[in-house]
Design a protein around this motif. Structure first.
Motif, short mmCIF file in Angstrom:
data_model
loop_
_atom_site.label_atom_id
_atom_site.label_comp_id
_atom_site.label_asym_id
_atom_site.label_seq_id
_atom_site.Cartn_x
_atom_site.Cartn_y
_atom_site.Cartn_z
N MET A 258 46.80 89.15 -12.44
CA MET A 258 46.49 89.99 -11.29
C MET A 258 47.70 89.97 -10.35
O MET A 258 48.21 88.91 -10.02
CB MET A 258 45.24 89.47 -10.57
N SER A 259 48.13 91.17 -9.89
CA SER A 259 49.32 91.24 -9.07
C SER A 259 49.01 91.63 -7.63
O SER A 259 49.91 91.97 -6.87
CB SER A 259 50.30 92.27 -9.67
N GLN A 260 47.75 91.60 -7.25
CA GLN A 260 47.39 91.96 -5.88
C GLN A 260 47.90 90.92 -4.91
O GLN A 260 48.02 89.74 -5.23
CB GLN A 260 45.88 92.09 -5.75
N VAL A 261 48.20 91.37 -3.69
CA VAL A 261 48.68 90.49 -2.64
C VAL A 261 47.57 90.34 -1.61
O VAL A 261 47.01 91.33 -1.13
CB VAL A 261 49.95 91.06 -1.98
N PHE A 262 47.25 89.10 -1.26
CA PHE A 262 46.20 88.82 -0.29
C PHE A 262 46.78 88.04 0.88
O PHE A 262 47.74 87.28 0.71
CB PHE A 262 45.06 88.01 -0.93
N LYS A 263 46.18 88.22 2.05
CA LYS A 263 46.65 87.53 3.24
C LYS A 263 45.77 86.32 3.53
O LYS A 263 44.56 86.33 3.30
CB LYS A 263 46.64 88.49 4.45
N GLN A 264 46.41 85.31 4.06
CA GLN A 264 45.68 84.15 4.54
C GLN A 264 44.75 84.59 5.67
O GLN A 264 45.14 85.35 6.55
CB GLN A 264 46.69 83.11 5.04
N ASP A 265 43.51 84.14 5.64
CA ASP A 265 42.52 84.50 6.65
C ASP A 265 41.77 83.26 7.10
O ASP A 265 40.75 82.89 6.51
CB ASP A 265 41.54 85.55 6.11
N LEU A 266 42.27 82.62 8.14
CA LEU A 266 41.65 81.38 8.60
C LEU A 266 40.59 81.63 9.67
O LEU A 266 40.17 80.71 10.38
CB LEU A 266 42.73 80.43 9.11
N THR A 267 40.11 82.89 9.76
CA THR A 267 38.92 83.18 10.57
C THR A 267 37.65 83.06 9.73
O THR A 267 36.55 83.11 10.27
CB THR A 267 39.00 84.59 11.17
N ASP A 268 37.80 82.91 8.42
CA ASP A 268 36.66 82.80 7.52
C ASP A 268 36.13 81.37 7.55
O ASP A 268 36.77 80.44 7.06
CB ASP A 268 37.09 83.18 6.10
N THR A 269 34.96 81.20 8.15
CA THR A 269 34.37 79.86 8.28
C THR A 269 33.14 79.71 7.40
O THR A 269 32.26 78.88 7.68
CB THR A 269 34.00 79.58 9.75
N SER A 270 33.06 80.48 6.31
CA SER A 270 31.87 80.44 5.45
C SER A 270 31.76 79.14 4.65
O SER A 270 30.75 78.92 3.97
CB SER A 270 31.89 81.63 4.49
N GLY A 271 32.78 78.29 4.71
CA GLY A 271 32.72 77.02 3.99
C GLY A 271 32.09 75.91 4.79
O GLY A 271 32.41 74.73 4.60
N ARG A 272 31.15 76.26 5.67
CA ARG A 272 30.51 75.27 6.54
C ARG A 272 29.84 74.17 5.72
O ARG A 272 29.06 74.47 4.81
CB ARG A 272 29.47 75.96 7.43
N PRO A 273 30.11 72.90 6.01
CA PRO A 273 29.52 71.81 5.23
C PRO A 273 27.99 71.83 5.26
O PRO A 273 27.37 72.05 6.30
CB PRO A 273 30.06 70.55 5.92
N GLY A 274 27.41 71.62 4.09
CA GLY A 274 25.96 71.53 4.00
C GLY A 274 25.22 72.84 4.14
O GLY A 274 24.00 72.86 4.32
N GLY A 275 25.93 73.96 4.04
CA GLY A 275 25.29 75.26 4.22
C GLY A 275 24.32 75.60 3.11
O GLY A 275 24.20 74.89 2.09
#
Length: 291
Positions: free
Chosen positions: A1-18
């Protein structure tokens, strides 16, 4: 895959214990299943369950072999397992970023095109379970769901966006609790644009209040790093994460584990979304960045 993605540190969906959830993908619509049949199959996989709600839109079950202890009133309460009615998929199940990290299903595009319906299944009130206890419940939950829905062709694991075909789950040979990692934890691989630098990380361990792993490196075969990452994850889950900040672990030499090569571990925030706690692996001469 050659797509380019940007870092997005506004994504907080990895909340512990969710909340843990899966999407069961199907080619055709199905009605909600018979209550007694659901209880029978869940009991087979999870032990005694109470069906505390049942209707046209959803059904809820409480597995009695799993209890969350609440210290404020000294009560032990089972978590809940919820299943929704089958619905038409109205937007892509995976976005381009998620699709770029599907490694375990070569016919993913065919399955996504074929499956126009899905059933959601979640756990709730389960964050208080011990990590291996919750992992055990969730893998058995998934196994039961596949038996309940024989028309299900693929499963998407919500927290990690890991995509697996039905066959890969049913044919998985090891029934140990660590199969939670193979079901629900995705080890991802990225090239850093404009450089020869690479990143391997995992996502999905935060469901169990355990750390994901992260490798930022150059000059090494990424396939070997992915294997090292999975071994790290198995170790963390099997031993309830005994790793302290600054501890070391055997690294790789010519693609093989070598106890003479020691890599240092530090707890850090992830470099790639979602934001979550990770064990960053300093790979010595292959490492990149400052720590």
């Amino acid at each position: 895959m050659s797509q380019v993605f940007k870092q997005d540190l506004t994504d907080t969906s990895g909340r512990p214990g969710g909340i843990f959830f899966v999407e069961l993908l199907m080619a055709e619509h199905c009605d909600i299943l018979d209550r007694e049949h659901m209880v029978e199959v869940f009991t087979k996989h999870l032990g005694t369950v109470d069906c505390f709600s049942y209707g046209a839109d959803s059904a809820g079950f409480a597995p009695q072999n799993y209890k969350v202890h609440y210290e404020d009133n000294d009560a032990e309460v089972p978590p809940t397992l919820m299943i929704t009615k089958c619905e038409k998929i109205d937007k892509p199940v995976l976005d381009d970023f998620d699709r770029s990290q599907v490694w375990n299903c070569p016919n993913v595009d065919d399955l996504l095109a074929e499956c126009e319906y899905r059933v959601f299944a979640t756990d709730m009130l389960a964050a208080g379970l011990e990590s291996k206890q919750r992992a055990d419940m969730l893998v058995k939950y998934v196994d039961a769901l596949l038996e309940l829905y024989p028309a299900c062709k693929a499963v998407v694991f919500g927290p990690s966006r890991k995509f697996l075909s039905r066959e890969s789950i049913e044919n998985y040979p090891d029934k140990a609790v660590t199969r939670f990692i193979d079901y629900a934890v995705n080890v991802r691989y990225f090239n850093i644009q404009g450089t020869e630098d690479m990143m391997v990380d995992s996502v999905g361990m935060s469901t169990l209040f355990l750390p994901d792993v992260q490798y930022h490196f150059h000059g090494m075969n990424p396939d070997d790093v992915v294997i090292h990452a999975y071994n790290m994850l198995y170790f963390i889950l099997e031993n309830d994460n005994p790793v302290g900040d600054g501890d070391t672990i055997s690294g790789l030499e010519n693609g093989e584990l070598d106890s003479n090569v020691q890599w240092t571990l530090h707890y850090e925030d992830s470099l790639i979304q979602p934001v979550r706690a990770v064990l960053d692996v300093n790979m010595g001469e292959y490492a990149l960045g400052t720590r």
